[in-house]
Write a protein that holds these residues in place. Structure first.
Motif, PDB file in Angstrom:
ATOM      1  N   LEU A  83       6.248 100.740 -36.936  1.00  0.00           N
ATOM      2  CA  LEU A  83       6.854 101.874 -37.612  1.00  0.00           C
ATOM      3  C   LEU A  83       5.819 102.995 -37.557  1.00  0.00           C
ATOM      4  O   LEU A  83       4.786 102.913 -38.205  1.00  0.00           O
ATOM      5  N   ASP A  84       6.062 103.996 -36.717  1.00  0.00           N
ATOM      6  CA  ASP A  84       5.071 105.046 -36.487  1.00  0.00           C
ATOM      7  C   ASP A  84       5.036 106.093 -37.587  1.00  0.00           C
ATOM      8  O   ASP A  84       3.974 106.502 -38.020  1.00  0.00           O
ATOM      9  N   ASP A  85       6.154 106.605 -37.985  1.00  0.00           N
ATOM     10  CA  ASP A  85       6.218 107.724 -38.912  1.00  0.00           C
ATOM     11  C   ASP A  85       7.269 107.445 -39.976  1.00  0.00           C
ATOM     12  O   ASP A  85       8.326 106.893 -39.673  1.00  0.00           O
ATOM     13  N   GLU A  99      12.614 103.415 -48.993  1.00  0.00           N
ATOM     14  CA  GLU A  99      12.976 102.003 -48.930  1.00  0.00           C
ATOM     15  C   GLU A  99      14.138 101.773 -47.968  1.00  0.00           C
ATOM     16  O   GLU A  99      14.140 100.806 -47.205  1.00  0.00           O
ATOM     17  N   ALA A 100      15.113 102.674 -47.988  1.00  0.00           N
ATOM     18  CA  ALA A 100      16.271 102.544 -47.103  1.00  0.00           C
ATOM     19  C   ALA A 100      15.860 102.694 -45.634  1.00  0.00           C
ATOM     20  O   ALA A 100      16.368 101.971 -44.766  1.00  0.00           O
ATOM     21  N   LEU A 101      14.951 103.612 -45.352  1.00  0.00           N
ATOM     22  CA  LEU A 101      14.481 103.784 -43.978  1.00  0.00           C
ATOM     23  C   LEU A 101      13.715 102.550 -43.500  1.00  0.00           C
ATOM     24  O   LEU A 101      13.908 102.095 -42.371  1.00  0.00           O
ATOM     25  N   GLY A 104      16.128  99.963 -42.790  1.00  0.00           N
ATOM     26  CA  GLY A 104      16.818 100.277 -41.543  1.00  0.00           C
ATOM     27  C   GLY A 104      16.024  99.805 -40.332  1.00  0.00           C
ATOM     28  O   GLY A 104      16.588  99.236 -39.390  1.00  0.00           O
ATOM     29  N   VAL A 105      14.716 100.022 -40.356  1.00  0.00           N
ATOM     30  CA  VAL A 105      13.874  99.546 -39.257  1.00  0.00           C
ATOM     31  C   VAL A 105      13.846  98.018 -39.258  1.00  0.00           C
ATOM     32  O   VAL A 105      13.895  97.392 -38.198  1.00  0.00           O
ATOM     33  N   ALA A 106      13.779  97.413 -40.441  1.00  0.00           N
ATOM     34  CA  ALA A 106      13.796  95.948 -40.524  1.00  0.00           C
ATOM     35  C   ALA A 106      15.085  95.385 -39.918  1.00  0.00           C
ATOM     36  O   ALA A 106      15.061  94.353 -39.237  1.00  0.00           O
ATOM     37  N   GLU A 107      16.199  96.063 -40.139  1.00  0.00           N
ATOM     38  CA  GLU A 107      17.473  95.606 -39.567  1.00  0.00           C
ATOM     39  C   GLU A 107      17.445  95.692 -38.041  1.00  0.00           C
ATOM     40  O   GLU A 107      17.909  94.790 -37.359  1.00  0.00           O
ATOM     41  N   GLY A 113      15.263  90.659 -32.592  1.00  0.00           N
ATOM     42  CA  GLY A 113      14.431  89.466 -32.596  1.00  0.00           C
ATOM     43  C   GLY A 113      12.941  89.745 -32.660  1.00  0.00           C
ATOM     44  O   GLY A 113      12.141  88.900 -32.260  1.00  0.00           O
ATOM     45  N   TRP A 114      12.563  90.921 -33.162  1.00  0.00           N
ATOM     46  CA  TRP A 114      11.144  91.249 -33.305  1.00  0.00           C
ATOM     47  C   TRP A 114      10.565  90.489 -34.484  1.00  0.00           C
ATOM     48  O   TRP A 114      11.210  90.341 -35.524  1.00  0.00           O
ATOM     49  N   GLY A 115       9.326  90.015 -34.339  1.00  0.00           N
ATOM     50  CA  GLY A 115       8.726  89.141 -35.343  1.00  0.00           C
ATOM     51  C   GLY A 115       8.273  89.800 -36.625  1.00  0.00           C
ATOM     52  O   GLY A 115       8.359  89.205 -37.695  1.00  0.00           O
TER      53      GLY A 115
END
Length: 150
Positions: A83-85, A99-101, A104-107, A113-115
């Motif tokens: 997560l760059d920015d 938190e939502a952003l 969103g990246v976690a989703e 399939g990223w660890g």
């Protein structure tokens, strides 16, 4: 306030530019319009590794942004996400947009399939770190920068 997260789109350019300039200003990084043109071009290029999400309020106004990209972890033989920015309009902090952003990246990471989703922040970014401490685990790793030109 209701916050929705969605992929960054071409029509978001003007408001993204304001938010991304705010992000650069927050970290004291000199940035030109040409630099933002280049980054937005990366984010709009489906062949570039960088991608973006935006947080939108109930009126449709962009109130936050995040950029992310995959990176390989050879030791674990998996791909991860960096997560760059992450930036939320100062007037909208506390809205849940950060938190939502992050979620969103976690989703995206789950779908691909990223660890792990990893990011760095400034030691004195106390407000941001307060959010990060709630949603992620702080690591023991120390970060170094090497300028290859000396």
């Amino acid at each position: 306030m209701s916050v929705t997260v969605r992929p960054l789109a071409a029509q978001d350019r003007a408001r993204w530019d304001v938010l991304y300039k705010g992000y650069a200003d927050f970290y004291g990084v000199p940035q030109t319009p040409e630099m933002r043109d280049k980054v937005f071009g990366w984010l709009m290029d489906p062949d570039h590794t960088s991608a973006g999400l935006v947080a939108v309020d109930e009126t449709g106004t962009l109130i936050g942004l995040t950029h992310y990209r995959p990176f390989a972890s050879p030791l674990r033989a998996i791909d991860n996400c960096f997560l760059d920015d992450l930036f939320v309009d100062p007037a909208q902090r506390g809205s849940g947009a950060a938190e939502a952003l992050i979620e969103g990246v976690a989703e995206v990471a789950r779908q691909r399939g990223w660890g792990v989703v990893r990011w760095i922040t400034a030691d004195d970014n106390y407000r941001g770190r307060g959010v990060y401490d709630k949603v992620a685990k702080r690591t023991m790793w120390v970060t170094y920068d090497l300028n290859p030109d000396g």
